[in-house]
Design an enzyme around this catalytic site. Structure first.
Site: not given
Ligand code: GCB
Length: 595
Positions: A170, A419, A472, A508
């Site tokens: 991403d 990931e 997330y 994250e």
């Molecule tokens: C993740 C990735 C990261 C992305 C992020 C997102 O898990 O490691 O590279 O930018 O999610 O914002 O989706």
């Protein structure tokens, strides 16, 4: 690999600036030997920089394949009799470098330095102005990290056809000569590499790889005092293949009551190595790392990671080195009370790492292993995707990252992938080899892997020391229901801990947020939502004693490829792309300054 430095013996010539540039529209340049003469119809291009955002047309920006860089350089007469090296801080992703039409080096991997000795070529040449040409490709396939593939759409729905670079990560696939290009000299007999290992009782072990005879090694403190010195240094046997032309010198020095390198209070010593002909000075620090089942100890004190996953990314420059931006970034990281970051998802510039050492930031150094879907299949690691060549390149990149960053006190842990599909069978033997290689390179630093896979499925964390998890909740799942965060987080983290009994970093967590967009009650994408979202995570982190850190995703908004859920990039930044705070920055500042 040592950084090019200037001293009374060595000189450095910077080749940054405006180069000639040409897009190889039909990718015929290598075949047509464009390197044999000056590029025709070239346009000006800045180095270092990504070239993509400097163009105004889509075709140039999104070109898939080779581009060409070129400039002249002159070697001063005063360099005659010296060894001359041409060095690239990085070129993304594959470079073939020619001097006066002769290939001098090629390199695969967009985030680590490479160099070529060009002494003989220069000595045998009668021209005054030398031509430096670089063929650079941005193509990513399954033999690369990061992984990608070029896709062609040419069925009946696409009669004219088009092709593009697909990526499984991403961030925008910026390409270009991203870091400084330098020429440097050494004497003909030279110091090739130095490995420094310390313990906090003041022991300094130095391993010097050199073709020069090493006469003296000293340790110098920040006030310029020589605090230890040795001038009888024995040669040892070199056991590493790639340094087979070097002699190895191993020595141990001892200093009394060393000032330690501590997070936020950095102290850097210098190791000065003097040979018969060459001299090199390398910075280092005293700090020790220990990992228990629930703690990460730096110099015997429990350390809690507060900070971010970041990107090297900015407007116009893309991934090109910008020293002003780096200084601003470290000032903002200090302002917000962060103490650490992860170099997601590739090693950052050497200049960046030096600043981290000096500013006392703690770094998790990540190899560019992102986008590693294994997809179970019949061949070695998974169908036609990750394969033996990917593994080979992955191991090469671990080695290059280690060789570049081994002496940085700021680097406290290596991250071997972000990931990857570690729930798949193919991942098992693959990552066993990756971890084994990393440990054989460096047995002084712990290793982590960053997960999207959950604890039930993961098959590889038994080999790492710390578990990093990206999550997330309430964003990609249960979107906007922040009430689920606490329960889901606690449940999952306990499962990870029960399975492995290893400390965990939330590497994250975050929500896309449009700067200046406000609403009460909060809705997704508002600044209010980002604040409430992060708060929910924090409440749970504070309950779990095996959680050793929180890295918000992301430090700043950053550019990605175009996509339905990306409005001009990823907006999970706590700061804007232009490095200004969103409301969440104040929440984090309050929390981190008091934690
Ligand atoms: C993740 C990735 C990261 C992305 C992020 C997102 O898990 O490691 O590279 O930018 O999610 O914002 O989706």
């Amino acid at each position: 690999m040592l950084y090019p430095i200037e001293n009374k013996i060595r000189e450095v010539k910077n080749l940054n600036g405006i180069w000639n540039f040409k897009i190889d529209t039909d990718n015929v340049g290598i075949e047509e030997k464009w390197y044999e003469k000056p590029l025709s119809d070239a346009v000006p291009m800045a180095v270092p920089a990504s070239y993509n955002d400097l163009f105004t047309d889509q075709e140039s920006k999104e070109h898939v394949g080779n581009v060409w860089y070129e400039r002249d350089f002159i070697i001063p007469d005063s360099w005659s009799g010296k060894r001359i090296v041409l060095r690239f801080g990085s070129a993304t992703h594959h470079a073939v470098v020619y001097v006066d039409g002769v290939e001098v080096v090629h390199h695969k991997g967009g985030f680590t330095p490479f160099e070529a000795e060009i002494t003989e070529l220069i000595e045998n040449s009668s021209v005054e102005e030398h031509r430096l040409t670089v063929a650079l490709s941005n193509v990513l396939d399954w033999t690369c990290i990061p992984c990608g593939e070029v896709i062609t759409e040419d069925d009946e729905k696409h009669p004219d056809g088009y092709h593009y670079q697909e990526t499984y990560f991403d961030f925008y696939n910026y390409s270009g000569i991203h870091r400084p290009v330098k020429l440097y000299t050494t004497p003909k007999k030279y110091i090739d590499d130095i490995v420094i290992r310390t313990t906090n009782d003041g022991k300094v072990e130095a391993f010097v790889f050199s073709t020069d005879i090493i006469k003296k090694i000293s340790v110098i403190d920040e006030d310029g005092n020589v605090v230890a010195s040795i001038d009888e240094i024995e040669k040892a046997t070199v056991d590493s293949d790639h340094k087979k032309d070097d002699d190895m010198y191993v020595t141990e020095l001892k200093i009394d009551n060393p000032t330690l390198w501590n997070p936020g209070v950095a102290y850097l010593y210098k190791l000065k190595v003097e040979g018969e002909e060459d001299v090199y000075t390398e910075e280092f620090g005293f700090r020790e790392i220990e990992v228990t089942d629930k703690e990460f100890l730096i110099n015997g004190k429990s350390f809690y990671f507060k900070g971010f996953g970041r990107h090297e990314d900015s407007d116009i420059h893309g991934k090109g080195l910008d020293e002003a931006l780096n200084v601003r970034d470290f000032n903002m990281l200090k302002w917000i009370g962060a103490n650490s970051f992860r170099t997601s998802h590739y090693p950052y510039s050497e200049e960046h790492m030096k600043l981290a050492d000096r500013e006392g930031f703690v770094v998790i150094d990540e190899v560019p292993a992102v986008g590693m879907c294994f997809w179970d299949g019949n061949s070695v690691y998974g169908g036609d995707r990750v394969n033996e060549d990917t593994l080979k390149h992955h191991l090469d990149m671990l080695k290059e990252m280690y060789e570049r960053d081994k002496n940085h006190p700021s680097v406290v842990m290596w991250s071997i992938a972000n990931e990857a599909a570690t729930h798949e069978e193919g991942a098992v033997s693959y990552f066993e080899k990756v971890v084994k290689t990393m440990r054989s390179l460096d047995d002084t630093r712990p290793i982590t892997i960053v997960h999207t896979t959950g604890p039930e499925g993961d098959k590889v964390s038994q080999w790492v020391d710390v578990i990093c998890v990206n999550r997330y909740y309430a964003w990609y799942t249960d979107h906007s229901h922040i009430e689920v965060i606490g329960q889901q987080l606690e449940l999952e983290m306990n499962k990870w801990y029960d399975k492995y009994h290893k400390p965990i970093i939330m590497s994250e967590y975050g929500a896309d947020t449009i700067a200046g967009y406000h609403k009460l009650p909060a809705v997704a994408f508002t600044e209010e939502f980002q604040c409430e979202y992060l708060d929910e995570f924090h409440k749970t982190f504070d309950k779990l004693d095996f959680m050793i850190g929180e890295h918000v995703w992301a430090y700043c908004d950053f550019q990605t490829k175009q996509g339905l859920n990306r409005v001009d990039g990823n907006k999970k930044g706590v700061f804007t792309r232009n490095r200004q705070p969103k409301a969440a920055a104040h929440i984090l500042r309050k929390r981190w300054r008091n934690k």
